[in-house]
Design an enzyme around this catalytic site. Structure first.
Site, short mmCIF file in Angstrom:
data_model
loop_
_atom_site.label_atom_id
_atom_site.label_comp_id
_atom_site.label_asym_id
_atom_site.label_seq_id
_atom_site.Cartn_x
_atom_site.Cartn_y
_atom_site.Cartn_z
N HIS A 175 7.46 15.65 33.76
CA HIS A 175 8.01 14.56 32.95
C HIS A 175 7.36 14.54 31.58
CE1 HIS A 175 9.50 12.04 36.63
NE2 HIS A 175 10.33 13.00 36.28
N ARG A 232 13.78 16.29 45.08
CA ARG A 232 12.78 16.08 44.02
C ARG A 232 12.16 14.69 44.15
NH1 ARG A 232 11.50 17.69 38.69
NH2 ARG A 232 11.33 16.01 37.16
N TYR A 248 8.83 5.61 40.49
CA TYR A 248 8.43 5.84 41.88
C TYR A 248 7.45 4.78 42.37
CZ TYR A 248 10.64 10.33 41.02
OH TYR A 248 11.54 11.31 40.70
N ARG A 304 14.13 20.44 39.61
CA ARG A 304 15.52 20.13 39.32
C ARG A 304 16.38 21.32 39.75
NH1 ARG A 304 12.48 19.00 34.68
NH2 ARG A 304 12.29 16.77 34.17
N LYS A 358 12.94 21.10 31.78
CA LYS A 358 13.71 20.34 30.79
C LYS A 358 12.94 20.31 29.47
CE LYS A 358 16.36 16.04 30.63
NZ LYS A 358 16.59 14.76 31.34
N HIS A 380 18.85 16.39 44.03
CA HIS A 380 17.82 15.66 43.30
C HIS A 380 17.01 14.75 44.23
CE1 HIS A 380 16.51 15.41 39.18
NE2 HIS A 380 16.32 14.10 39.28
#
Length: 642
Positions: free
Chosen positions: A588, A565, A597, A465, A490, A562
């Site tokens: 994640h 990514r 995806y 990110r 994150k 992004h």
């Protein structure tokens, strides 16, 4: 000496649009006084002595001192020998005098007394002139200076007065009442017969504009003849006719606050006020409105006693509950704070108050729904952003419901606001050829080009990110055997990513030219400050435009950081065919986030189709159910053969 300086100062400021009529008299009078004392420079003692001789009231002293201070600052910048008088030499607590509001009977007596003024041979229209002048001021609320400056050309074809270049050089149109139009017509008819050639509506004996001093003296004589307020130590002024006009207009609009607010705007324009706050001053002269204001203030005080202030709640939520009790990161707290900033700005504008005066009761469900519609329609946010703002509001309401039990019903309605469903489009990504073209765009012969190449390469190879990329520290990078980088992602989750050989080579090249900088961040800008999100977005956009020349598929495309990514995730999914490894690489928290995806990679669906063994089905031939259909089929077969 000071006289020449005063003329130069006045000329300079008049080129900037100032009139300075009174200031010119004040400065020239002081220059004459200083010259009499043999002084060529401004001295504070001379200023005090001059103010004591020429100004009898504190207001007059303060006005003259203000003019002198500005003049002294101008001269002091050129010659430090000039003193700048202190502003508190003539400072006093001034109170604006309460206006004298004339009654209708008193205005009639004033006009009657003006009509009985003694006639003068040079001016046979003296009584008619002052009757019209005082009546016009009382009926239109003009300033005295505006009325005596009127010319015959200022009377429009529709009997609208054109008041030109008045206070603060403002001009305006003033419509007249039919009774004023009729009286003005009679006055103009008499003026044409006796006044002779003059452009002024109210001419003097010498066919010039009336002198304000003469008008004020005549008005005081008229007041004595009419017996107006003889018991007052200070006589009413002619300017009080303007105050009376404004007060009577406000009285006629009713005491309902909505009507008063609408009339204030029109009255402010009609009177030629620069700021509507000057018009609000007339409220104190209107007892009926003051009573309504007192009632409204009493209701407001009762309302505020039963309302819960929002400021302490939001302060405790953002400064204590989120960072300390729940352990939210500073970035998350800033995201929540921005959501509430938008909400409070919208609520304050909608309710006509300041954000600091909002209460928790103001944030009801209809206002929240209106806010969500506002950010979608006016700010152009999508449904996902709308749901994000709603989630922040609901989190705050869960905090409030334990502290304000009286608002539970209102909070329940806010929690009932549903999230908005929206289309979930396929994520856009880049092909390997497009990524290669972007990474080859920087000029590796420059320091910035080496930095851009390493920065974009790490962002793509690590699937980072933007916040993770610009937050990488030099100490988090290891380029020894088995190069790797530690990422704080994150949710404050850390992960260690091995680096591709090409990525490690680009990072080594950047470290060799990075030099010694004061910040610990790995990537810095041209000022050796930490790279920002906006800075990286600018760098990427610049190189995408350069790469579009060699890769036509990049033309007219908007590439966000992004998407690098997303491109990494798609390439890794195609290489590993394992969604769990992709989720681990991207950091994640939930594998369901990574499943997006799968929808955008067609190879996964093709493999699924090929892996399915179709069932064996019994074959058969269609037979016609009757002779008619059979004959039609035979005819169709015969036509095909021919």
């Amino acid at each position: 000496m000071l006289r020449d300086d005063a003329d130069r100062y006045i000329s300079l400021r008049r080129t900037l649009g100032y009139k300075l009529v009174k200031a010119e008299r004040h400065l020239r009078a002081f220059a004459h006084f200083a010259a009499g004392r043999g002084e060529a420079h401004i001295r504070s003692t001379s200023v005090l002595a001059w103010l004591a001789t020429v100004a009898r009231t504190s207001g007059a002293r303060e006005r003259r001192l203000t003019d002198l201070i500005l003049f002294a600052r101008f001269l002091h910048a050129e010659d430090p020998r000039h003193d700048i008088p202190r502003a508190d030499f003539a400072r006093s607590r001034q109170t604006r005098p309460i206006p004298y509001i004339y009654t209708a009977d008193e205005i009639a007596r004033i006009l009657d007394a003006a009509g009985r003024l003694r006639q003068q041979k040079p001016n046979p229209l003296r009584h008619q002139l002052y009757v019209m002048l005082f009546g016009l001021i009382a009926a239109t609320g003009l300033r005295v200076s505006e009325a005596i400056a009127l010319k015959l050309d200022d009377i429009g074809p529709d009997s609208v007065l054109h008041v030109r270049e008045t206070k603060f050089r403002k001009s305006r149109l003033v419509p007249l009442h039919p009774t004023v139009i009729e009286a003005l017509g009679r006055y103009l008819e008499a003026s044409r017969q006796h006044a002779g050639a003059s452009d002024w509506l109210f001419p003097s004996v010498r066919h010039r504009a009336l002198c304000p001093t003469t008008v004020n003296y005549t008005f005081r004589c008229v007041l004595r003849r009419a017996g107006i307020a003889p018991e007052r130590s200070q006589q009413p002024r002619i300017h009080d006719l303007r105050h009376t006009f404004a007060t009577r207009v406000l009285e006629q609009c009713g005491v309902e606050r909505g009507a008063v607010a609408r009339h204030f705007v029109a009255l402010s324009t009609y009177l030629g006020h620069v700021d509507i706050r000057n018009t609000y001053w007339y409220l104190q002269a209107t007892p009926e409105m003051m009573a309504d204001i007192a009632s409204a203030a009493e209701m407001l005080g009762w309302r505020e006693r039963r309302m819960t202030k929002l400021a302490p709640l939001i302060t405790g939520f953002l400064r204590d509950y989120m960072p300390r009790q729940r352990g939210y990161s500073p970035e998350s707290c800033e995201t929540y704070a921005f959501s509430f900033k938008l909400l409070f700005d919208f609520a304050a504008k909608r309710l006509g108050t300041r954000p600091s005066r909002l209460t928790i009761e103001d944030l009801d469900a209809p206002l929240i729904v209106a806010f969500l519609a506002h950010i979608e329609q006016e700010r152009g946010n999508g449904a996902a952003t709308r749901n994000l703002r709603l989630a922040a509001i609901k989190t705050f309401m869960r905090y409030v419901e334990h502290r304000v039990p009286s608002a539970l019903e209102q909070i329940g309605r806010v929690h009932a606001i549903p999230v908005k469903r929206h289309d979930q489009k396929l994520i856009r990504h880049l092909t390997m050829e497009e990524v290669r073209a972007i990474l080859n765009a920087p000029d590796l012969a420059t320091r910035s080009g080496v930095r851009d190449r390493a920065m974009m390469h790490l962002c793509f190879a690590g699937g980072l990110r933007v916040s993770e990329l610009v937050g990488v520290l030099t100490e988090n990078l290891s380029l020894q055997h088995g190069a790797s980088v530690t990422i704080r992602g994150k949710g404050r989750k850390e992960r260690c990513l091995p680096l591709w050989k090409d990525t490690a080579r680009d990072l080594r090249a950047w470290l060799s030219v990075r030099g010694a900088v004061r910040v610990p961040e790995l990537f810095v800008n041209a000022q050796d400050e930490p790279m920002t999100r906006a800075g990286f977005e600018y760098v990427l956009d610049k190189h995408v435009r350069a790469a579009a020349e060699a890769c036509p598929s990049l033309r007219s495309r908007s590439i966000s950081p992004h998407q690098l990514r997303h491109s990494c995730a798609v390439i890794m999914l195609q290489a590993t065919h394992d969604i769990r490894k992709v989720a681990l690489w991207l950091g994640h928290a939930d594998i369901r986030t990574t499943e997006v995806y799968l929808r955008m990679d067609p190879s996964e669906k093709l493999e699924a189709v090929e892996a399915v063994v179709p069932p064996e089905l019994r074959r058969g031939r269609f037979r016609a159910p009757d002779a008619l259909i059979a004959s039609l089929l035979e005819n169709a077969s015969a036509s095909d053969t021919t």
